[in-house]
Write an enzyme that holds these catalytic residues in place. Sequence first.
Site, mmCIF file in Angstrom:
data_model
loop_
_atom_site.group_PDB
_atom_site.id
_atom_site.type_symbol
_atom_site.label_atom_id
_atom_site.label_comp_id
_atom_site.label_asym_id
_atom_site.label_seq_id
_atom_site.Cartn_x
_atom_site.Cartn_y
_atom_site.Cartn_z
ATOM 1 N N LEU A 87 0.977 -1.283 -0.036
ATOM 2 C CA LEU A 87 -0.065 -0.001 -0.131
ATOM 3 C C LEU A 87 0.883 1.072 -0.116
ATOM 4 O O LEU A 87 0.282 2.363 -0.547
ATOM 5 C CB LEU A 87 -1.018 -0.055 1.169
ATOM 6 C CG LEU A 87 -2.189 -0.841 1.174
ATOM 7 C CD1 LEU A 87 -2.729 -0.865 2.499
ATOM 8 C CD2 LEU A 87 -2.955 -0.710 0.106
ATOM 9 N N GLY A 137 9.482 6.496 5.665
ATOM 10 C CA GLY A 137 10.942 6.486 6.433
ATOM 11 C C GLY A 137 10.770 5.282 7.509
ATOM 12 O O GLY A 137 11.899 4.802 7.756
ATOM 13 N N GLY A 169 8.997 2.361 7.652
ATOM 14 C CA GLY A 169 9.021 0.994 6.876
ATOM 15 C C GLY A 169 8.169 0.943 5.752
ATOM 16 O O GLY A 169 7.854 1.954 5.138
ATOM 17 N N VAL A 197 4.185 -0.476 4.207
ATOM 18 C CA VAL A 197 2.850 -0.896 4.546
ATOM 19 C C VAL A 197 2.340 -1.875 3.336
ATOM 20 O O VAL A 197 2.238 -1.570 2.534
ATOM 21 C CB VAL A 197 1.655 0.453 4.613
ATOM 22 C CG1 VAL A 197 0.424 -0.026 5.057
ATOM 23 C CG2 VAL A 197 2.367 1.615 5.514
ATOM 24 N N ASP A 243 1.407 14.227 15.224
ATOM 25 C CA ASP A 243 1.726 14.376 13.905
ATOM 26 C C ASP A 243 0.378 14.507 13.094
ATOM 27 O O ASP A 243 0.243 13.801 11.981
ATOM 28 C CB ASP A 243 2.366 13.194 13.200
ATOM 29 C CG ASP A 243 3.386 13.240 12.067
ATOM 30 O OD1 ASP A 243 3.488 14.635 11.541
ATOM 31 O OD2 ASP A 243 3.727 12.437 11.446
#
Length: 670
Positions: free
Chosen positions: A30, A34, A36, A38, A146
């Site tokens: 998907l 930074g 990893g 998905v 975030d």
Amino acid sequence: MSENGPAGRVQPARPGDPSRIGPYRIIGRLGAGGMGTVHAGVAAGGMRVAVKVIHPEQAQEPEFRARFRREVELSSRVAGPHLVPLLAADPDAETPWLATAYVPGPTLNQHVTARGPLPEGSLYAFAAATAQALAAIHAAGVVHRDVKPQNVLLTPAGPRVLDFGIAHAADGTSVTRTGVMTGTPGWISPEQYREGAAGPAGDMFAWGALVAYAGTGRLPFGAGAPDVVAFRVMSGEADLDGVPAPLRGVVDRALAQEPGDRPSAAQAAQECAVLLASQVTQVAGAGPATAVDMVAAAWDVPAGTDPSWQIPADRSRSKKRLIGSVVLAAGVIGGLAGGVVALLPGGAAKDTHAASSTASAAPSSPAGPGRPSARTAKGDTASRQRNADDGSAATAASWGQARVAQGAGEHDVARAVLHDEGVVAREMSDGVDFTPEAVRFHPSRREVYLSYRLSADEQGTMYAETEIAKNMCLTVRDVVLRLHPDLTYRKYVLVKTASGHDPEVTWEDDFRTDSQCRSAADDGTGQDTDGATQEWEPDDDGLSQAMVPSTDSAEIRVADGAATKIIASTNGMRQKLGTDRVLGNQQIAVGFDPADSAMYVWSDYVGWTQEQAEDWAAMAAGKACRALLRERASAGGSWPYYRYAVANLGGSGYLMMRSGTATTVSDCPS
């Protein structure tokens, strides 16, 4: 890691990508970022999930691994109708991962880039929903840190806030390097720039900027080098031209320089809900029943494309199955019930695990297994059709009176049914063309309808409709009884449509009383009514369901009693088991899987050899078996559980050690 390509489109897997992560099959990607990758994953029941896997090099850093473990712990606290729930995780795996529900739709950033700002009605819904999401986060003692357009998905039912990648506790405890700034320039509060302080008020500053961006399509503090943007945040004013006047007041206060001058998320949610109610009333003439309904009523954002996932068949099963360490799912899956929480502060999520005993308390329908209706029944099966509460069978006319989904609970039912039936359609054999069409609701008759098209020969039609009915029963039962127990529906109805022909009711049944959906699965081969002759194997789905905390008093009482006896016996066997410490409820637990009428016992103690683990499992299986028989004798026919399974945590997952059916005491393991 939240930008998942064009509206979540699945990208092909790359060389080296895993085929399975924990209990999920991996079918593609998907997105990546930074932290990893998905992956697009599929659960055993066909549910689509997003599985975040940390980069191997970062997983080798103890500090980063600790931070990820903290992320999982914090994310497991939070649930709400406008959040993306965590389903499972293994922060201690060689390559740590976590899985969330897959939510179709573009991010706010993708939508604004492609289509521009949100229309005014949708903007009010966006502001109210995202404020409520932050209120749920803050109420759980968590700070997001975030909040930005890339971390809000625009789903067909409204916005969802996601990605707690750098969330931390509101009490200040965190696992980040000293001096490292977390967050994204332009979405960081003045106090975080000045002092490194990141609290709920910082999230609200970012929320104000987020709503401004959604309403204008412009970055409220402009673009440019990070230090230039930081200077504007700390000394300038946000660009709010174009934000509707009624909404501008709360947005402007959220962007105040001083944290104490900003509204809390709950206060902002309440103000925005009042504004949203006014908008909905102006358009519809009368406001919907709940604030979640108001968001759906005002939401007018194109859904975008959500292409079907190409899910390969996976019918292989083993006698002993290893599954990923999904312990953290226990406190999380029940959070899906938050979909019915009112948007106004004070609404409380219901974390429930509906039991069959709860279902049996509802008024029962006439006895007899549900079968195909008279209009397409073969032989004498029509006489065994169930009736609605008012004594009348479902008809094409009652289907015509049914309406589309309203409210978060009904929307969840509709989405789940269409998704799961879509999986069935893709797995149909050659010569069978099945297309699910629509889900409708008839509140007064307490019926959920699925209309569909089907082209097949007579044998193929019987097979297909049996599969469709079984899947419909399981899906509606799970979503209504476990996730939305406030819904009063009790019956599912299948309606076949075809060009040039009147709609036909082909199947109907009471999913509450048919606790195992056996009547839907029964194809006339003479399955025993108690289901004991049906082959059963414990699996990852069952254990995951057992880990969901129950709210049923009988389940809690039996589980507690069984766990107490198993723990006492375990400690009494310490010398034989070689156990170097006294174990308790932290290491040994008991839970129930209503879907398979099974009690699960599991332990995460890893100090036993294989032989010692087998000895422990035999003891635990005997205790579980006798606990089920005692409760059956006490409760009579109302106790739905008659299977048991024992699992132990090995080096890479739970190993199913023992399982069986509780028939008589003499059959229980000694």
